[in-house]
Design a protein around this motif. Sequence first.
Motif, PDB file in Angstrom:
ATOM      1  N   PRO A 154       0.833  -1.210   0.000  1.00  0.00           N
ATOM      2  CA  PRO A 154       0.000   0.000   0.000  1.00  0.00           C
ATOM      3  C   PRO A 154       0.868   1.263   0.000  1.00  0.00           C
ATOM      4  N   THR A 155       0.351   2.298  -0.609  1.00  0.00           N
ATOM      5  CA  THR A 155       1.063   3.587  -0.622  1.00  0.00           C
ATOM      6  C   THR A 155       0.189   4.627   0.095  1.00  0.00           C
ATOM      7  N   GLY A 156       0.800   5.378   0.979  1.00  0.00           N
ATOM      8  CA  GLY A 156       0.078   6.444   1.667  1.00  0.00           C
ATOM      9  C   GLY A 156      -0.931   5.979   2.685  1.00  0.00           C
ATOM     10  N   ASP A 157      -0.849   4.735   3.134  1.00  0.00           N
ATOM     11  CA  ASP A 157      -1.786   4.208   4.132  1.00  0.00           C
ATOM     12  C   ASP A 157      -1.336   4.675   5.519  1.00  0.00           C
ATOM     13  N   GLU A 158      -2.136   5.511   6.159  1.00  0.00           N
ATOM     14  CA  GLU A 158      -1.756   6.093   7.438  1.00  0.00           C
ATOM     15  C   GLU A 158      -2.304   5.329   8.634  1.00  0.00           C
ATOM     16  N   ARG A 159      -2.926   4.196   8.396  1.00  0.00           N
ATOM     17  CA  ARG A 159      -3.445   3.401   9.501  1.00  0.00           C
ATOM     18  C   ARG A 159      -2.305   2.805  10.318  1.00  0.00           C
ATOM     19  N   THR A 160      -2.585   2.547  11.593  1.00  0.00           N
ATOM     20  CA  THR A 160      -1.587   1.890  12.436  1.00  0.00           C
ATOM     21  C   THR A 160      -1.553   0.404  12.104  1.00  0.00           C
ATOM     22  N   ALA A 161      -0.482  -0.252  12.533  1.00  0.00           N
ATOM     23  CA  ALA A 161      -0.369  -1.692  12.312  1.00  0.00           C
ATOM     24  C   ALA A 161      -1.531  -2.430  12.981  1.00  0.00           C
ATOM     25  N   TYR A 162      -1.932  -1.967  14.163  1.00  0.00           N
ATOM     26  CA  TYR A 162      -3.053  -2.600  14.859  1.00  0.00           C
ATOM     27  C   TYR A 162      -4.334  -2.484  14.024  1.00  0.00           C
ATOM     28  N   LEU A 189       1.558   2.579   8.876  1.00  0.00           N
ATOM     29  CA  LEU A 189       2.008   1.738   7.770  1.00  0.00           C
ATOM     30  C   LEU A 189       2.877   2.516   6.781  1.00  0.00           C
ATOM     31  N   ASN A 190       2.531   3.782   6.538  1.00  0.00           N
ATOM     32  CA  ASN A 190       3.278   4.560   5.541  1.00  0.00           C
ATOM     33  C   ASN A 190       4.659   4.987   6.038  1.00  0.00           C
ATOM     34  N   THR A 191       4.967   4.707   7.296  1.00  0.00           N
ATOM     35  CA  THR A 191       6.296   5.038   7.808  1.00  0.00           C
ATOM     36  C   THR A 191       7.217   3.820   7.835  1.00  0.00           C
ATOM     37  N   LEU A 192       6.682   2.648   7.478  1.00  0.00           N
ATOM     38  CA  LEU A 192       7.456   1.413   7.552  1.00  0.00           C
ATOM     39  C   LEU A 192       8.107   1.097   6.211  1.00  0.00           C
TER      40      LEU A 192
END
Length: 636
Positions: free
Chosen positions: A76-84, A150-153
Amino acid sequence: MPLLMLDEISLAYGMHPLLDGASLTVEAGERVCLLGRNGEGKSTLLKIVSGVVTPDGGKVKLESGANLAVLPQNLPTGDERTAYEVVSGAFREAGELLAEFHALSQQVDEKSLDRLTTVQERLEALDGWRLDQKVNAILKQYQVDPEARLNTLSGGWQRRVLLARALVSEPDVLTLDEPTNHLDVPAIAWLEEALSQFRGAILFVSHDRAFIRKMATRIVELDRGQLVSFAATYDRYLELKEKALEEEERQNALFDKRLKQEEAWIRQGIKARRTRNMGRVRALKAMREERRQRRDRGGNATFIVEDAARSGKLVVESKGAGFSYPDGKSVIRDMDLTIMRGDKIGLIGENGTGKTTLVRLLLGELQPTEGVIRLGTNREVAYFDQLRGELDLSKNALDNLSEGREYIEINGQQKHVLGYLQEFLFSPERARSPVSVFSGGERARLLLAKLFSKPANILVLDEPTNDLDVETLELLEAQLVEFSGTVLVISHDREFLDNVVADTLALDGTGVVREFVGGYSDWRRQGGRFSSELEDDKRQLAPKAEVEKPVKPTPVAKSKPAKLSYKLKLELEQLPGKISELENSVAALQEEISAPDFYARPQPEVAEVLELLAETEHRLESTIERWMELEELGNP
């Protein structure tokens, strides 16, 4: 009964049949690798299995009560959701409520508390707290921070999160499409280990030969719309496939010879078509129809690299060279390196260690912030971009390559652009299709066609193996080995590096560049380690250092030491022997299951062996726990 069954699946786009009555069964515990050329329909078949694409005909049957999960091909690109939030999303309504509960629990206003109560009540009705425990447990197992966005990983850590989402629901069948793309070697190794612990069935598409060898228990090939199963390891499959192709060519040659004879007979005159010979005439018509319907195996790509004039003997030389960003972060430091004409060099390192920066320094696109880099003369560079940035998706393949030309010159010979593209397996119709509808493999082939249409004496390839089918990959390897110029390769494909490069530059993330003779396997044999592996070693050693520190015992009330009864002592003495027997049984069963022909046995027999393995492993764990319990009682 098989876990998954595909029965006479058919699918066509326009006049092109992609799947033509394809059938497949997948049993419990199997790890099936789906192979085939680019554009054959492998990804489409996985989408049919997961219900994303509906076939024109045929049925997909999943065993009653079984569930299926998908590890997507693209990150995914730009997904700002947390891993949880991503992982809990596997549970649909409960997952959404869990994510909302976590967000609301951080707020303290009265409105949030009211909503929190409502969400909590609904979660209790859905058994949400048990699901919450499962989400947290798998994130802990995969060492993922639940609050990480997610977008920071990195790509490898995103793949961990997505695999956790796929497996948290404990699926019976897992599908994966090119799971190793854009992952570095440590991430691939982690993925292999995680998948090896998964007890369900796996259906996956991959062209990473080392990954296939590690994972696959059976090979299924998609060839001209049909699925052909090989109950064998990957290397054995290659042998069987070669024999099958030779036999197919022999049968086709015999058929064509007979057809030619019958065609000659029918032209002998009117006497040949008298009533007593009408059966032969009808047979000839049937042969013509059979030949018309026979879908010949597509040809192999035949591309060659166009050589430019030779570069100078020295390609690049660096002395004490380094590069730091304005913030002071050092990416490359103290680099002494000499690259000569004809060198084949591989760059190895985890994502983010500076491989692309190093290549730009060697090409002269970046100037070192310390030391000196001297470039050679007469350098003609061709660059293969892993992101396919050289392609205009709005144009067709013809316009992407021709740039207004009708003919291109390859090694002194004029070639029509359409004819040149056919060497890369693009039909005239496909060459006129927009690149936006191409598969990943077709885009890779088009980029190779564009790359090799220009004269070069230095080739720089950044992850060239992503999406390429095995046959094209092997041809690329052969061309690079024969290429008289210099080759720089950034790749995480271990076998590709072993087959192409003669020297390896390893980056450890600290800015140090070390040179090794040979490819990936040679680097490993010479003690090569990734920075994450070194960090893991440090973490494993840390607890030992703490244990060795003297600790003052806490005073306790004196009591009579516990003693084992005669019966328990006898049991304790017998347990090591039982543990050894069970360990031997588990090893024997695992060896039996790993045999190439294991899943070719009748399904009840396969299920019985798998069930016996699970039962034996459970007994082994219970026996070891009992032994530890008695040991503690006997040594208070």
